[in-house]
Scaffold this motif. Structure first.
Motif, PDB file in Angstrom:
ATOM      1  N   GLU A  16     -24.247  11.237  11.582  1.00 46.77           N
ATOM      2  CA  GLU A  16     -25.204  10.162  11.336  1.00 46.77           C
ATOM      3  C   GLU A  16     -26.500  10.718  10.764  1.00 46.77           C
ATOM      4  OE1 GLU A  16     -27.383   6.450  13.734  1.00 46.77           O
ATOM      5  OE2 GLU A  16     -25.851   7.658  14.732  1.00 46.77           O
ATOM      6  N   LEU A  17     -26.909  11.885  11.256  1.00 46.42           N
ATOM      7  CA  LEU A  17     -28.123  12.529  10.755  1.00 46.42           C
ATOM      8  C   LEU A  17     -27.959  12.930   9.297  1.00 46.42           C
ATOM      9  CD1 LEU A  17     -30.928  13.697  11.294  1.00 46.42           C
ATOM     10  CD2 LEU A  17     -29.827  15.749  12.210  1.00 46.42           C
ATOM     11  N   GLU A  18     -26.795  13.448   8.943  1.00 47.88           N
ATOM     12  CA  GLU A  18     -26.534  13.841   7.559  1.00 47.88           C
ATOM     13  C   GLU A  18     -26.605  12.618   6.642  1.00 47.88           C
ATOM     14  OE1 GLU A  18     -23.039  16.069   4.924  1.00 47.88           O
ATOM     15  OE2 GLU A  18     -22.963  16.077   7.114  1.00 47.88           O
ATOM     16  N   ALA A  19     -26.086  11.497   7.119  1.00 48.86           N
ATOM     17  CA  ALA A  19     -26.141  10.263   6.332  1.00 48.86           C
ATOM     18  C   ALA A  19     -27.568   9.730   6.258  1.00 48.86           C
ATOM     19  CB  ALA A  19     -25.213   9.213   6.937  1.00 48.86           C
ATOM     20  N   ALA A  20     -28.325   9.932   7.334  1.00 48.66           N
ATOM     21  CA  ALA A  20     -29.687   9.401   7.392  1.00 48.66           C
ATOM     22  C   ALA A  20     -30.596  10.024   6.350  1.00 48.66           C
ATOM     23  CB  ALA A  20     -30.266   9.631   8.788  1.00 48.66           C
ATOM     24  N   VAL A  21     -30.450  11.320   6.124  1.00 46.32           N
ATOM     25  CA  VAL A  21     -31.329  11.991   5.169  1.00 46.32           C
ATOM     26  C   VAL A  21     -31.028  11.556   3.737  1.00 46.32           C
ATOM     27  CG1 VAL A  21     -31.652  13.965   6.687  1.00 46.32           C
ATOM     28  CG2 VAL A  21     -29.804  14.010   5.008  1.00 46.32           C
ATOM     29  N   ASN A  22     -29.911  10.860   3.533  1.00 47.19           N
ATOM     30  CA  ASN A  22     -29.553  10.382   2.197  1.00 47.19           C
ATOM     31  C   ASN A  22     -29.893   8.912   1.978  1.00 47.19           C
ATOM     32  OD1 ASN A  22     -28.409  12.862   1.252  1.00 47.19           O
ATOM     33  ND2 ASN A  22     -26.589  12.459   2.511  1.00 47.19           N
ATOM     34  N   ILE A  23     -30.493   8.277   2.987  1.00 49.73           N
ATOM     35  CA  ILE A  23     -30.902   6.876   2.827  1.00 49.73           C
ATOM     36  C   ILE A  23     -32.051   6.804   1.823  1.00 49.73           C
ATOM     37  CG2 ILE A  23     -31.939   4.869   3.967  1.00 49.73           C
ATOM     38  CD1 ILE A  23     -30.497   5.671   6.510  1.00 49.73           C
ATOM     39  N   SER A  24     -31.950   5.908   0.885  1.00 51.45           N
ATOM     40  CA  SER A  24     -32.973   5.762  -0.145  1.00 51.45           C
ATOM     41  C   SER A  24     -34.197   5.039   0.401  1.00 51.45           C
ATOM     42  CB  SER A  24     -32.403   4.978  -1.333  1.00 51.45           C
ATOM     43  OG  SER A  24     -33.437   4.565  -2.199  1.00 51.45           O
ATOM     44  N   CYS A  25     -35.348   5.690   0.296  1.00 48.24           N
ATOM     45  CA  CYS A  25     -36.595   5.070   0.744  1.00 48.24           C
ATOM     46  C   CYS A  25     -36.890   3.819  -0.095  1.00 48.24           C
ATOM     47  CB  CYS A  25     -37.739   6.080   0.616  1.00 48.24           C
ATOM     48  SG  CYS A  25     -39.321   5.474   1.224  1.00 48.24           S
ATOM     49  N   GLU A  26     -36.576   3.872  -1.386  1.00 48.76           N
ATOM     50  CA  GLU A  26     -36.826   2.727  -2.268  1.00 48.76           C
ATOM     51  C   GLU A  26     -35.972   1.526  -1.868  1.00 48.76           C
ATOM     52  OE1 GLU A  26     -36.233   5.812  -3.230  1.00 48.76           O
ATOM     53  OE2 GLU A  26     -38.211   6.357  -4.042  1.00 48.76           O
ATOM     54  N   ASP A  27     -34.704   1.785  -1.538  1.00 47.66           N
ATOM     55  CA  ASP A  27     -33.825   0.691  -1.111  1.00 47.66           C
ATOM     56  C   ASP A  27     -34.304   0.098   0.210  1.00 47.66           C
ATOM     57  OD1 ASP A  27     -32.269   1.118  -3.313  1.00 47.66           O
ATOM     58  OD2 ASP A  27     -30.652   2.169  -2.252  1.00 47.66           O
ATOM     59  N   LEU A  28     -34.748   0.964   1.113  1.00 51.03           N
ATOM     60  CA  LEU A  28     -35.241   0.492   2.405  1.00 51.03           C
ATOM     61  C   LEU A  28     -36.503  -0.341   2.224  1.00 51.03           C
ATOM     62  CD1 LEU A  28     -34.580   0.691   5.416  1.00 51.03           C
ATOM     63  CD2 LEU A  28     -36.082   2.686   5.551  1.00 51.03           C
ATOM     64  N   ALA A  29     -37.403   0.110   1.348  1.00 54.43           N
ATOM     65  CA  ALA A  29     -38.633  -0.639   1.069  1.00 54.43           C
ATOM     66  C   ALA A  29     -38.304  -2.001   0.464  1.00 54.43           C
ATOM     67  CB  ALA A  29     -39.536   0.158   0.132  1.00 54.43           C
ATOM     68  N   SER A  30     -37.269  -2.030  -0.391  1.00 48.39           N
ATOM     69  CA  SER A  30     -36.854  -3.297  -0.996  1.00 48.39           C
ATOM     70  C   SER A  30     -36.358  -4.274   0.061  1.00 48.39           C
ATOM     71  CB  SER A  30     -35.748  -3.040  -2.026  1.00 48.39           C
ATOM     72  OG  SER A  30     -35.291  -4.245  -2.590  1.00 48.39           O
TER      73      SER A  30
END
Length: 239
Positions: A16-30
Motif C-alpha cells: 500500500e505504501l508503494e502504491a501511495a507514493v505513486n498517487i498523483s497530487c494533481e489528481d487528488l487536488a482535482s
C-alpha cells in the motif's frame, strides 16, 4: 518471534505504501476541488460534544510538538471518553478500561499517541472565547490540517463537516492534497514500524479491572506501542 500473520500485514502495508507514493497530487487536488471545502471556523471538529474528536498523532506530529516545547500535549491513545463533568478522570478511565488490555502489573496497553484534551473533552488548544481559533495552528497535527479529508486504501474519503461542498481555490486544493499525501504516507510508515517492533507482554491478559478505587491510586501507567517500539507513560491522578 515475528509471526507469519504479522509478516503478511507488514507486506500488505508495504504494498500500500508503494502504491501511495505513486498517487498523483494533481489528481487528488482535482478530486478535492470537485468535492469543495472551506473551513467555517465552527470548531465542531475540536469539541467532544460534537463527536469523537480524538486527534491521532503521527511520528512527524510528535516531533513538531516537541520542537515547540509542547511535548506535554502528547498523551497515550485512550478510548473515546465522553464529557463526564461529575466523574474523575480515574473513574472514567476505569469505566472504559475494558477497551484496553491490562497486564499483570496493572499497566494499560495502548497503541500510539493522541493530542491532550481538556476536562470537558475539548481539544486543549481550541479557544473558548467564541473565536474557535487554534492555539497551535502553525504546528497543528496532520489530521487537523487535512480534516475533513483522509485517504484509506488509496481512496479519498471525507468525514462529516459543514464546510464540505463550498468553493476551494486551486492553490488551497493543491496544498491540501500535498498535506493529505504526506499524512497518508507517514501513517503507513509508522504502522509498518509498529508491527515490526511490536513486543507482546507475556504477562498480559485482557480486561483486568483494577482492585483499587481511584482515590487509592496516584497514577496510571501506560505501555504505549508505536513506531519506536514500547515505552511507558504515567498519567497523574487526583490532582
Amino acid at each position: 518471534m515475528f509471526s507469519d500473520y504479522r509478516q503478511r500485514l507488514v507486506n500488505e502495508l508495504k504494498e500500500e505504501l508503494e502504491a501511495a507514493v505513486n498517487i498523483s497530487c494533481e489528481d487528488l487536488a482535482s478530486q478535492i476541488r470537485s468535492i469543495g471545502f472551506t473551513c467555517s471556523m465552527c470548531g465542531k471538529c475540536c469539541r467532544r460534544s460534537c463527536g469523537d474528536n480524538r486527534v491521532f498523532l503521527t511520528s512527524s506530529d510528535i516531533r513538531s510538538l516537541q520542537d515547540c516545547s509542547l511535548d506535554d500535549a502528547v498523551i497515550p491513545m485512550l478510548p473515546d471518553m465522553p464529557d463526564m463533568p461529575d466523574v474523575s478522570f480515574a473513574d472514567a478511565l476505569h469505566e472504559y478500561a475494558r477497551e484496553l488490555e491490562v497486564d499483570s502489573q496493572g499497566r494499560y496497553h495502548t497503541f500510539g499517541w493522541m493530542l491532550k484534551r481538556k476536562a470537558n473533552g475539548n481539544c486543549s488548544f481550541i479557544g473558548e472565547d467564541g473565536s474557535n481559533r487554534c492555539g497551535i495552528y502553525g504546528s497543528r497535527p496532520m489530521l487537523c490540517g487535512t480534516y475533513p479529508f483522509y485517504i484509506e486504501c488509496g481512496k479519498l474519503l471525507t468525514s462529516e463537516c459543514e464546510g464540505l461542498g463550498k468553493p476551494i481555490s486551486d492553490e488551497d486544493a493543491v496544498l491540501l492534497a500535498k498535506g493529505l499525501l504526506d499524512r497518508y504516507v507517514t501513517e503507513l510508515k509508522d504502522t509498518v514500524l509498529l508491527y515490526e517492533k511490536f513486543e507482546a507482554n507475556d504477562g498480559s491478559s485482557p480486561n483486568i479491572p483494577s482492585s483499587k478505587s481511584s482515590s487509592d491510586v496516584d497514577e496510571v501507567i501506560f505501555v504505549v506501542h508505536d513506531h519506536n517500539g514500547n515505552s511507558e507513560f504515567a498519567i497523574k491522578l487526583n490532582q
